[in-house]
Design an enzyme around this catalytic site. Structure first.
Site, PDB file in Angstrom:
ATOM      1  CG  ASP A 208      -4.576  -2.841   3.506  1.00 27.33           C
ATOM      2  OD1 ASP A 208      -4.631  -3.878   4.190  1.00 27.33           O
ATOM      3  OD2 ASP A 208      -4.204  -1.739   3.965  1.00 27.33           O
TER       4      ASP A 208
ATOM      5  CG  HIS B 137      -0.490  -0.475   2.486  1.00 31.72           C
ATOM      6  ND1 HIS B 137       0.681  -0.049   3.052  1.00 31.72           N
ATOM      7  CD2 HIS B 137      -1.018  -1.354   3.365  1.00 31.72           C
ATOM      8  CE1 HIS B 137       0.857  -0.648   4.229  1.00 31.72           C
ATOM      9  NE2 HIS B 137      -0.170  -1.454   4.431  1.00 31.72           N
TER      10      HIS B 137
HETATM   11  N1  LIG Z   1      -4.361  -0.991   6.648  1.00 33.09           N
HETATM   12  C1  LIG Z   1      -4.892  -0.875   7.839  1.00 33.09           C
HETATM   13  O1  LIG Z   1      -5.211   0.242   8.257  1.00 33.09           O
HETATM   14  N2  LIG Z   1      -5.147  -1.941   8.633  1.00 33.09           N
HETATM   15  C2  LIG Z   1      -4.779  -3.302   8.395  1.00 33.09           C
HETATM   16  C3  LIG Z   1      -3.328  -3.572   8.653  1.00 33.09           C
HETATM   17  C4  LIG Z   1      -2.405  -3.065   7.592  1.00 33.09           C
HETATM   18  O2  LIG Z   1      -2.510  -3.449   6.429  1.00 33.09           O
HETATM   19  O3  LIG Z   1      -1.501  -2.283   7.891  1.00 33.09           O
HETATM   20  C5  LIG Z   1      -5.615  -4.201   9.315  1.00 33.09           C
HETATM   21  O4  LIG Z   1      -5.250  -5.360   9.504  1.00 33.09           O
HETATM   22  O5  LIG Z   1      -6.626  -3.720   9.830  1.00 33.09           O
HETATM   23 ZN   LIG Z   2      -3.098  -4.693   5.266  1.00 29.78          ZN
HETATM   24 ZN   LIG Z   3      -0.236  -2.444   6.251  1.00 27.40          ZN
END
Ligand SMILES: NC(=O)N[C@@H](CC(=O)O)C(=O)O
Ligand SMILES: [Zn+2]
Ligand SMILES: [Zn+2]
Length: 410
Positions: free
Chosen positions: A277, A209
């Site tokens: 993600d 990301h």
């Molecule tokens: N992206 C996020 O804000 N959260 C993700 C963890 C991650 O991908 O860093 C999660 O597991 O909730």
């Molecule tokens: Zn993640």
């Molecule tokens: Zn992450």
């Protein structure tokens, strides 16, 4: 005579052709512009395109002690609904997947429980011996804390020890400690450090990301062929302004300003992977500040809508969600080629629909795009030559299997 023939428009070498795909025993046997005969024929019809089965290399399916957020069942149903035929399971679960015993439990949960195919991840944090004895499909490291709170005490050692591709959450713990709002600097600094390590160790690294102009610039200018990266739809389509209006949009790394968002688009052609993600939480956890946005059931449609708006082209989707994930993670049984598994995402580019998260399969019944009209929709998903989703309906059983990344099975 094939078991199944898919008839319609499909992509061949980046071009749309009208033709037939012959499938037997769940695999592609023939790709042809001529007629093929099958026991069963699927005609996809006007306006529809048969894309290769799309792969999302970054998905949080929770389960274990967090079944109220998501389960393997609901999360993989969401995947199939969204046109994703393979998901990469992130190991920041509760308990985290960081020893071979927990990894085996995870594998057991997926076997017979997953509607889509899957890759299993393993979390690195000073557990080199366990990492080496666990044949995961990929390894995950955090340079700064995200959901789960864990991060590598020694990133370089975790990365150098992992016996496979390492996906890294690159946000610098020190910068986060001083600036909890996680400015672009948190990401850029971590990426610089990760790239230095990549230059030294010369082994596969995938930066998760990426959300900043600076981060992309660093990766692209380093030009290391064994380093790849992902960009999410939420960083491509949303900004901090959206977050200011809707606190649910809290996510790590955070949504950025318009300038950063534009920079992602300026580098779009050089982005190797788009991944959601998908990070589901309960409404209570979101209220208490949990970071993460669900995305499995909107990502492909958002990209199709972008095709309709002239921002991208259809082959971009196949490249960033099929071809490149296969190459980068070394998936041996996938690809739009004779002998590979017959996974397809059938889309209708002309279909207009409204995002109604209450109708989604994910347990996170919300979406940043709730109420938004999109042009372009996934209308059918085919896994191993079987229709598993048609017109929003999951048909069939949890028959997903683990990908073949050359690791054998746990
Ligand atoms: N992206 C996020 O804000 N959260 C993700 C963890 C991650 O991908 O860093 C999660 O597991 O909730
Ligand atoms: Zn993640
Ligand atoms: Zn992450």
């Amino acid at each position: 005579m094939y078991d199944l023939v898919l008839k319609g428009k499909f992509l061949k070498n980046g071009k749309l052709v009208e033709g037939n795909i012959g499938v037997s025993d769940g695999r592609i046997v023939r790709l042809s512009t001529g007629e093929l005969k099958g026991e069963e024929t699927l005609r996809t019809g006007l306006g529809k395109v048969i894309l290769p089965g799309l792969i999302d290399v970054h998905v949080h399916l929770r389960d274990f002690r967090q079944r109220s957020k998501e389960t393997v069942r609901t999360g993989t149903m969401a995947a199939i609904h969204g046109g994703i035929t393979t998901v990469f399971d992130m190991p920041n679960t509760d308990p985290p997947v960081m020893d071979s015993g927990t990894f085996k439990m995870r594998a057991k949960l997926f076997r017979g429980g997953a509607y889509s195919d899957y890759a299993l991840g393993f979390l690195l944090n000073g557990n080199c011996t366990e990492a080496r004895r666990t044949r995961a499909d990929f390894y995950k490291a955090f340079m700064g804390a995200s959901t789960g709170g864990m991060f590598s005490e020694d990133f370089e050692s975790d990365y150098s020890c992992a016996p496979g591709v390492v996906s890294v959450h690159a946000e610098d713990a020190g910068v986060i400690a001083r600036n909890p709002e996680r400015p672009p600097e948190a990401e850029v600094r971590a990426i610089k450090r990760a790239l230095k390590a990549a230059e030294m160790f010369k082994k596969p690294l995938n930066v998760c990301h990426v959300s900043t102009a600076g981060g992309i610039e660093e990766i692209l200018s380093a030009g290391l062929p064994w380093v790849s990266f992902e960009v999410t739809p939420h960083h491509l389509f949303l900004t901090r302004k959206d977050y200011e209006k809707n606190p649910l949009l809290k996510v790590y790394p955070p949504l950025r300003d318009e300038e950063q968002r534009r920079a992602l688009w300026e580098s779009f052609s050089r982005i190797p992977i788009i991944a959601s993600d998908h990070a589901p939480h309960t409404p209570e956890d979101k209220e208490n500040g949990a970071a993460g946005i669900p995305g499995l059931e909107t990502e492909v449609a958002l990209l199709l809508d972008a095709v309709n708006r002239g921002l991208i082209e259809l082959p971009d989707i196949a490249e960033k969600m099929h071809v490149n994930p296969i190459r980068i993670f070394g998936i041996r049984n996938k690809g739009l080629e004779v002998g590979k598994e017959a996974d397809f995402t059938v889309v209708d580019l002309k279909r207009e629909w409204k995002v109604r998260p209450e109708e989604f399969y994910t347990r996170a019944k919300w979406s940043p795009w709730e109420g938004k009209k999109l042009k372009g929709k996934v209308v059918m998903t085919v896994l191993h030559g079987r229709v598993v989703m048609e017109e929003d309906e999951i048909v069939g059983k949890p028959e997903g299997v683990r990908i073949d990344a050359g690791k054998g099975n746990a």
